[in-house]
Design a protein around this motif. Structure first.
Motif, PDB file in Angstrom:
ATOM      1  N   TYR A   1      79.448  18.114  77.547  1.00 58.06           N
ATOM      2  CA  TYR A   1      79.155  16.757  77.045  1.00 58.06           C
ATOM      3  C   TYR A   1      80.362  15.857  77.187  1.00 58.06           C
ATOM      4  O   TYR A   1      81.526  16.329  77.136  1.00 58.06           O
ATOM      5  N   ASP A   2      80.032  14.551  77.306  1.00 55.20           N
ATOM      6  CA  ASP A   2      81.082  13.542  77.321  1.00 55.20           C
ATOM      7  C   ASP A   2      81.581  13.350  75.893  1.00 55.20           C
ATOM      8  O   ASP A   2      80.796  13.214  74.949  1.00 55.20           O
ATOM      9  N   MET A   3      82.927  13.335  75.730  1.00 59.36           N
ATOM     10  CA  MET A   3      83.530  13.272  74.403  1.00 59.36           C
ATOM     11  C   MET A   3      83.241  11.932  73.717  1.00 59.36           C
ATOM     12  O   MET A   3      83.061  11.882  72.492  1.00 59.36           O
ATOM     13  N   ARG A   4      83.125  10.816  74.464  1.00 59.49           N
ATOM     14  CA  ARG A   4      82.936   9.491  73.852  1.00 59.49           C
ATOM     15  C   ARG A   4      81.469   9.192  73.610  1.00 59.49           C
ATOM     16  O   ARG A   4      81.070   8.827  72.505  1.00 59.49           O
ATOM     17  N   SER A   5      80.678   9.352  74.686  1.00 59.15           N
ATOM     18  CA  SER A   5      79.273   8.940  74.561  1.00 59.15           C
ATOM     19  C   SER A   5      78.383  10.045  74.050  1.00 59.15           C
ATOM     20  O   SER A   5      77.281   9.784  73.553  1.00 59.15           O
ATOM     21  N   GLY A   6      78.809  11.278  74.163  1.00 62.16           N
ATOM     22  CA  GLY A   6      77.989  12.406  73.745  1.00 62.16           C
ATOM     23  C   GLY A   6      76.929  12.778  74.747  1.00 62.16           C
ATOM     24  O   GLY A   6      76.096  13.657  74.488  1.00 62.16           O
ATOM     25  N   ALA A   7      76.918  12.126  75.927  1.00 61.57           N
ATOM     26  CA  ALA A   7      75.896  12.401  76.943  1.00 61.57           C
ATOM     27  C   ALA A   7      76.180  13.733  77.643  1.00 61.57           C
ATOM     28  O   ALA A   7      77.323  14.137  77.825  1.00 61.57           O
ATOM     29  N   LEU A   8      75.095  14.404  78.055  1.00 63.56           N
ATOM     30  CA  LEU A   8      75.224  15.651  78.825  1.00 63.56           C
ATOM     31  C   LEU A   8      75.635  15.301  80.246  1.00 63.56           C
ATOM     32  O   LEU A   8      74.933  14.546  80.941  1.00 63.56           O
ATOM     33  N   ILE A   9      76.751  15.864  80.701  1.00 61.58           N
ATOM     34  CA  ILE A   9      77.256  15.488  82.041  1.00 61.58           C
ATOM     35  C   ILE A   9      77.214  16.665  83.026  1.00 61.58           C
ATOM     36  O   ILE A   9      77.410  16.491  84.225  1.00 61.58           O
ATOM     37  N   GLY A  10      76.937  17.894  82.552  1.00 65.09           N
ATOM     38  CA  GLY A  10      76.867  19.033  83.456  1.00 65.09           C
ATOM     39  C   GLY A  10      76.672  20.318  82.694  1.00 65.09           C
ATOM     40  O   GLY A  10      76.563  20.318  81.457  1.00 65.09           O
ATOM     41  N   VAL A  11      76.608  21.408  83.433  1.00 65.50           N
ATOM     42  CA  VAL A  11      76.436  22.724  82.822  1.00 65.50           C
ATOM     43  C   VAL A  11      77.379  23.709  83.501  1.00 65.50           C
ATOM     44  O   VAL A  11      77.799  23.525  84.646  1.00 65.50           O
ATOM     45  N   GLU A  12      77.697  24.808  82.772  1.00 69.17           N
ATOM     46  CA  GLU A  12      78.462  25.923  83.349  1.00 69.17           C
ATOM     47  C   GLU A  12      77.543  27.131  83.449  1.00 69.17           C
ATOM     48  O   GLU A  12      76.903  27.517  82.461  1.00 69.17           O
ATOM     49  N   ALA A  13      77.455  27.718  84.654  1.00 69.59           N
ATOM     50  CA  ALA A  13      76.625  28.898  84.855  1.00 69.59           C
ATOM     51  C   ALA A  13      77.340  30.119  84.299  1.00 69.59           C
ATOM     52  O   ALA A  13      78.497  30.386  84.626  1.00 69.59           O
ATOM     53  N   LEU A  14      76.606  30.868  83.419  1.00 67.78           N
ATOM     54  CA  LEU A  14      77.170  32.052  82.793  1.00 67.78           C
ATOM     55  C   LEU A  14      76.279  33.252  83.100  1.00 67.78           C
ATOM     56  O   LEU A  14      75.045  33.180  82.999  1.00 67.78           O
TER      57      LEU A  14
ATOM     58  N   LEU B   1      70.787  24.295  91.082  1.00 66.61           N
ATOM     59  CA  LEU B   1      71.317  22.939  91.149  1.00 66.61           C
ATOM     60  C   LEU B   1      70.527  22.108  92.154  1.00 66.61           C
ATOM     61  O   LEU B   1      70.208  20.927  91.891  1.00 66.61           O
ATOM     62  N   HIS B   2      70.196  22.696  93.290  1.00 69.96           N
ATOM     63  CA  HIS B   2      69.400  22.001  94.303  1.00 69.96           C
ATOM     64  C   HIS B   2      68.011  21.654  93.742  1.00 69.96           C
ATOM     65  O   HIS B   2      67.487  20.540  93.974  1.00 69.96           O
ATOM     66  N   ALA B   3      67.436  22.604  92.991  1.00 75.44           N
ATOM     67  CA  ALA B   3      66.098  22.353  92.419  1.00 75.44           C
ATOM     68  C   ALA B   3      66.147  21.187  91.432  1.00 75.44           C
ATOM     69  O   ALA B   3      65.255  20.324  91.407  1.00 75.44           O
ATOM     70  N   TRP B   4      67.194  21.140  90.587  1.00 85.98           N
ATOM     71  CA  TRP B   4      67.302  20.041  89.621  1.00 85.98           C
ATOM     72  C   TRP B   4      67.433  18.693  90.323  1.00 85.98           C
ATOM     73  O   TRP B   4      66.801  17.706  89.934  1.00 85.98           O
ATOM     74  N   HIS B   5      68.278  18.638  91.358  1.00 83.70           N
ATOM     75  CA  HIS B   5      68.446  17.366  92.069  1.00 83.70           C
ATOM     76  C   HIS B   5      67.150  16.961  92.762  1.00 83.70           C
ATOM     77  O   HIS B   5      66.825  15.760  92.837  1.00 83.70           O
ATOM     78  N   ARG B   6      66.434  17.913  93.276  1.00 78.81           N
ATOM     79  CA  ARG B   6      65.177  17.600  93.957  1.00 78.81           C
ATOM     80  C   ARG B   6      64.134  17.094  92.956  1.00 78.81           C
ATOM     81  O   ARG B   6      63.263  16.290  93.292  1.00 78.81           O
ATOM     82  N   GLU B   7      64.259  17.555  91.668  1.00 78.26           N
ATOM     83  CA  GLU B   7      63.311  17.131  90.637  1.00 78.26           C
ATOM     84  C   GLU B   7      63.720  15.821  89.972  1.00 78.26           C
ATOM     85  O   GLU B   7      63.063  15.365  89.032  1.00 78.26           O
ATOM     86  N   GLY B   8      64.845  15.221  90.367  1.00 80.35           N
ATOM     87  CA  GLY B   8      65.226  13.909  89.861  1.00 80.35           C
ATOM     88  C   GLY B   8      66.393  13.895  88.909  1.00 80.35           C
ATOM     89  O   GLY B   8      66.782  12.831  88.416  1.00 80.35           O
ATOM     90  N   TYR B   9      66.968  15.058  88.626  1.00 80.78           N
ATOM     91  CA  TYR B   9      68.143  15.105  87.751  1.00 80.78           C
ATOM     92  C   TYR B   9      69.388  14.938  88.612  1.00 80.78           C
ATOM     93  O   TYR B   9      70.192  15.870  88.789  1.00 80.78           O
ATOM     94  N   ALA B  10      69.557  13.750  89.152  1.00 78.82           N
ATOM     95  CA  ALA B  10      70.555  13.521  90.210  1.00 78.82           C
ATOM     96  C   ALA B  10      71.987  13.587  89.709  1.00 78.82           C
ATOM     97  O   ALA B  10      72.906  13.876  90.469  1.00 78.82           O
ATOM     98  N   GLY B  11      72.233  13.313  88.439  1.00 77.69           N
ATOM     99  CA  GLY B  11      73.610  13.226  87.976  1.00 77.69           C
ATOM    100  C   GLY B  11      74.202  14.510  87.453  1.00 77.69           C
ATOM    101  O   GLY B  11      75.378  14.543  87.087  1.00 77.69           O
ATOM    102  N   VAL B  12      73.413  15.592  87.385  1.00 77.08           N
ATOM    103  CA  VAL B  12      73.916  16.811  86.787  1.00 77.08           C
ATOM    104  C   VAL B  12      74.906  17.527  87.727  1.00 77.08           C
ATOM    105  O   VAL B  12      74.758  17.501  88.948  1.00 77.08           O
ATOM    106  N   THR B  13      75.944  18.168  87.130  1.00 80.88           N
ATOM    107  CA  THR B  13      76.903  18.965  87.905  1.00 80.88           C
ATOM    108  C   THR B  13      76.818  20.413  87.437  1.00 80.88           C
ATOM    109  O   THR B  13      76.410  20.684  86.307  1.00 80.88           O
ATOM    110  N   MET B  14      77.211  21.329  88.332  1.00 78.56           N
ATOM    111  CA  MET B  14      77.161  22.767  88.053  1.00 78.56           C
ATOM    112  C   MET B  14      78.551  23.353  88.219  1.00 78.56           C
ATOM    113  O   MET B  14      79.174  23.209  89.272  1.00 78.56           O
ATOM    114  N   SER B  15      79.063  24.011  87.158  1.00 77.17           N
ATOM    115  CA  SER B  15      80.347  24.706  87.244  1.00 77.17           C
ATOM    116  C   SER B  15      80.083  26.202  87.375  1.00 77.17           C
ATOM    117  O   SER B  15      79.275  26.762  86.623  1.00 77.17           O
ATOM    118  N   VAL B  16      80.791  26.849  88.325  1.00 81.14           N
ATOM    119  CA  VAL B  16      80.611  28.292  88.577  1.00 81.14           C
ATOM    120  C   VAL B  16      81.984  28.948  88.638  1.00 81.14           C
ATOM    121  O   VAL B  16      82.868  28.477  89.367  1.00 81.14           O
TER     122      VAL B  16
END
Length: 893
Positions: free
Chosen positions: A663-676, A717-732
């Motif tokens: 999450y973004d520290m200021r806005s609280g918005a979800l900005i990406g995920v980490e694959a575990l 990550l490719h599936a999410w972008h194809r479904e319209g979640y264009a701004g999400v990032t993936m950490s691996v």
């Protein structure tokens, strides 16, 4: 008269004619002759002309030019007239000026003494005085008497076949005995087979009055008949003038001679059954005589003559057969000498050029002969020539003992190893000695061969060292440790004492080895081994068991409390930094301890139990020591079982990914995920990463497992972008071992981006701080991957020893503060200071900061107040399955 009396007496006791000839030579030299020749046509020696020359006469014969028609008129007259001829000055004898023999031989004066018994002439003796001297009348009388005495001796010692004087008288106008003696002896002495053939042909032609012919020998190399020379008119039309010719198998009459080994006389050759005519350009053959040249029943050549005016007679045949016998003897001698010389040349070349040092020495060590390799080995500075001068006292004693053994046994015996100081270097020689005894049985020489085995001995010592010592650290290896431990256990059984075994393994050594390179890893092991050896008792054995594992065997213990002190010393040693080049490296270790006879009764069981205890200590966090307990084996067995099941988990699809929101520290918005990564075992349930990831790192399974994680994360990550979640990032997370693959990792990511295309910057590869130690390799890899549109984050920052200088060189966009610093915010001011310092430093270098493990609002507020950019943790969300995360993602972001 005493000389004559001695000669007659000595002659009377000679049993052989040849002995009489040699005695005659000796006494004429005593008379004052410088050169002597005794010429006797004697059928006793296979019908040959017997010629015996003194050394001076041999030297004189070498001066005579080649060619026919050269003779000694004086020798011929002395023979025919049966009278002694004394010549004091050849220049005054005009009737002999035409003769070349004496003039060309440098003869100025001579005695020609007929050998005559009972009035018949048997031969002639030619005696030449020293230069500028002549024989007196008294000398001439003594010589004449000696000639008569020799004639009487020959009459009293008849031979099986009397000599016919016809051949000699027939050739009086062409050749004399003196020339024959000189010519044949010259050819034999100079080993000139061409000259020998040429002379023989000239004599045979002249004495049989033949028109042409040839003399040839059978080359032992190929068995072909080789004709060195022939009458130049034999092939007038073909213009072959006396050139060497080779016949593999002559035909016609010549072939008949060689096939039957018998002489052939054909006075009507055209009607002879064996006649095949003549080759083109050859003179016509009207008469033919061919004689094989035989010695000891072996054919060595052939003489062929043709076109005598009248028929060839029996006398002609006997004469040519005599020359054939003499030619055969000369040819055999020539090839025997040639073979001997070739053998000698090969021996000398082999001796001198041999890579082994050969030399001959006397019993006291004096070297009397040595080859080139011997000089190179034993005399590099042209030093002394006594073998013992290079030996120390011990080697001298050993050498003398071996020589005494050789003398006693009379045989060579075994080789001996000696230490020699040569040219300032200590060398080891393997010396073999073969004795040579004289006729009385005394040791005369020792024929020696010396092989420098210094390098071999050094290699053997090195191999022996490596067999029982570790090549990197120099301490004993596993083999030596096992042998020592077994001996220690035997002593403990006898003495009723205890033996302790400490098995310790370095924590995080694989990371150091993988990131900094094996050279740095080896330096670390060497430095550590030196410190360990200086820490323990000399009676204890420190050994490298393998990899980063060491073993200490503590012998002769009465109680086990001392092992705790030893283990504490080890841990204290690990707490100090090791200086490796310009780096200061911190390491820790896990120690397992087993005791004989409390925990085990043999060496194998002690090692296994100590190893098991060490792994139990690692499971508790490492940097500790653990005594073995019986129930540990059950846990170790479970660990091995888990490792085996892990390899089949990919096939069984037991691995899965969950995703930790960021999450973004200021806005609280979800900005990406980490694959575990999670492992859902079929019977054990969910196995935490802390249990199976270290196993995968150790056994190399992390490579295929990491590749699966990358592909699964990219697919999602490719599936999410194809479904319209264009701004999400993936950490691996990518392990250090994956980065060491270099181009292999680049190829994998390039292929995945082609298969699952996503916008640049959507994929963030996380690397641990320890991976950055190998900065050069990491710099090349990260810059190459950045060209693919990948961003990078440093995970667990603050737990390693990264340099800020390194970070400036790398394309890092994000630093992740390790949760160990975050969890004590509000309770530990040091951790708060570290977190603030990381944030400030990252921003100064243009990097963003993400805090891990945020679980409390107090932590979140502190990080927000100090400028942290992003966060993740249980305060906002636990790791979620893909469906739950998808529900949180805002579309079109």
């Amino acid at each position: 008269m005493s000389l004559l009396h001695d000669y007659i007496h000595t002659l009377s006791v000679c049993r052989k004619r040849l002995d009489a000839y040699h005695v005659t030579l000796q006494f004429f030299i005593k008379l004052g002759a410088a050169r002597v020749a005794v010429c006797i046509p004697d059928p006793a020696v296979e019908g040959q002309l017997v010629v015996r020359l003194s050394h001076g006469m041999k030297e004189a014969s070498n001066k005579i030019l080649r060619g026919s028609g050269v003779g000694s008129v004086a020798a011929l007259e002395a023979y025919r007239q049966k009278r002694l001829i004394r010549v004091d000055d050849y220049a005054a004898r005009e009737q002999w000026i035409r003769t070349d023999l004496e003039r060309l031989a440098g003869v100025e004066a001579a005695l020609y003494v007929p050998v005559a018994g009972h009035g018949s002439s048997t031969g002639v003796i030619i005696a030449v005085p020293p230069q500028e001297a002549h024989f007196s009348e008294a000398d001439a009388e003594t010589a004449a008497a000696m000639g008569r005495a020799l004639g009487d001796y020959l009459d009293k010692h008849p031979v099986a076949m009397r000599h016919s004087e016809e051949p000699l008288s027939r050739g009086e106008t062409q050749v004399s005995l003196g020339e024959l003696a000189d010519a044949f002896q010259h050819c034999i002495d100079t080993a000139d087979i061409f000259e020998l053939s040429d002379r023989t042909m000239a004599y045979c032609l002249g004495m049989t009055q033949s028109e042409f012919g040839f003399v040839g020998y059978i080359d032992p190399a190929n068995g072909f008949l080789t004709v060195p020379t022939m009458t130049k008119e034999i092939f007038p039309e073909s213009k072959i003038e006396g050139k060497t010719m080779v016949f593999e198998k002559p035909g016609g009459l010549g072939g008949l001679v060689l096939d039957t080994d018998r002489s052939v006389v054909a006075n009507d050759p055209l009607n002879h059954p064996a006649s095949v005519g003549t080759p083109p350009g050859h003179l016509p053959i009207r008469k033919f005589m061919g004689v094989p040249c035989m010695i000891h029943g072996k054919k060595v050549g052939m003489i062929a003559l043709a076109n005598k005016i009248d028929d060839y007679s029996r006398t002609d045949l006997e004469l040519v057969e005599s020359f054939a016998s003499l030619y055969a003897t000369s040819v055999s001698s020539f090839f025997a000498r040639e073979a001997l010389e070739e053998t000698n040349r090969k021996y000398v070349a082999l001796y001198n050029d041999a890579p082994v040092a050969y030399f001959t020495m006397e019993a006291d060590g004096k070297i009397v002969q040595i080859n080139a390799s011997g000089h190179k080995l034993l005399d590099p500075e042209k030093g002394p020539k006594n073998f013992t001068q290079w030996l120390d006292d011990a080697s001298k004693k050993l050498l003398n003992e071996r020589i005494e053994a050789i003398v006693m046994s009379g045989s060579a015996g075994e080789a001996v190893e000696l230490e020699l100081g040569i040219g300032g270097r200590l060398r080891t020689l393997l010396l073999s000695m073969t004795p040579h005894f004289d006729e009385r049985g005394y040791l005369r020489h020792l024929h020696c061969s010396a092989l420098d085995i210094s390098e071999r001995k050094a290699a053997e010592a090195q191999l022996n060292f490596l067999a029982y010592n570790d090549e990197v650290t120099g301490v004993p290896n596993r083999t030596m440790m096992r042998r020592y431990l077994e001996q220690a256990l035997q002593r403990a059984k006898r003495q009723k004492t205890k033996v302790g075994l400490l098995f310790f393994d370095l924590d995080r050594f694989k990371t150091i080895n993988d990131t900094l390179g094996h050279a740095v890893g080896d330096d670390l092991l060497r430095t550590l081994a030196e410190k360990l050896k200086a820490t323990f008792r000399e009676v204890d054995l420190l050994a490298r068991f393998g990899g980063d594992e060491f073993v200490l065997v503590a012998d002769n213990l009465t109680e086990t409390q001392g092992l705790e002190i030893v283990a504490a010393k080890l841990l204290q040693l690990f707490s100090e930094p090791l200086q490796i080049g310009e780096r200061s490296l911190y390491i820790s270790g896990s120690i397992g301890i087993s005791v004989f006879p409390d925990d085990a009764l043999d060496a194998g069981e002690m090692i296994k139990n100590a190893d098991t205890a060490m792994y139990r200590g690692k499971e508790r966090g490492g940097n500790n020591f653990t005594f073995y307990q019986e129930h540990f084996n059950l846990a170790a067995s479970d660990r091995l079982s888990l490792e085996g099941e892990m390899r089949g988990a990919l096939t069984r699809r037991e691995f899965t990914l969950c995703y930790q929101p960021q999450y973004d520290m200021r806005s609280g918005a979800l900005i990406g995920v980490e694959a575990l990564l999670r492992w859902r075992h079929g019977s054990r349930g969910v196995i935490p990463p802390s249990e199976f990831i270290p196993l995968a790192e150790e056994n190399g399974f992390i490579i295929p497992l990491g590749s699966w994680v990358l592909e699964e994360a990219m697919r999602q990550l490719h599936a999410w972008h194809r479904e319209g979640y264009a701004g999400v990032t993936m950490s691996v997370n990518v392990s250090a071992k994956q980065f060491l693959q270099g181009e292999a990792l680049y190829t994998i990511l390039q292929r995945l981006l082609e298969r699952y295309p996503v916008p640049p910057g959507s994929l963030c590869v996380e690397i641990t701080e320890s991976t950055l130690a190998n900065i050069e390799e990491m710099c090349r890899s990260l810059h190459a991957l950045r060209e693919l549109g990948i961003t990078f984050a440093v995970d667990d920052f603050g737990t390693g020893y990264s340099s800020m200088t390194y970070l400036r060189r790398l394309p890092i966009s994000l630093l992740k503060i390790d949760k160990s610093f975050v969890e004590d915010i509000g309770r530990n001011s040091d951790d708060e200071a570290i977190s603030m310092a990381i944030i400030s430093m990252a921003h100064s270098m243009g990097m963003k900061v993400l805090a891990e493990g945020v679980e409390q609002e107090e932590q979140l507020e502190f990080l927000r107040a100090n400028g942290c950019d992003y966060y993740q943790g249980f305060y906002r969300s636990r790791p979620l399955p893909v469906e739950a995360v998808t529900a949180l993602l805002p579309r079109g972001v």
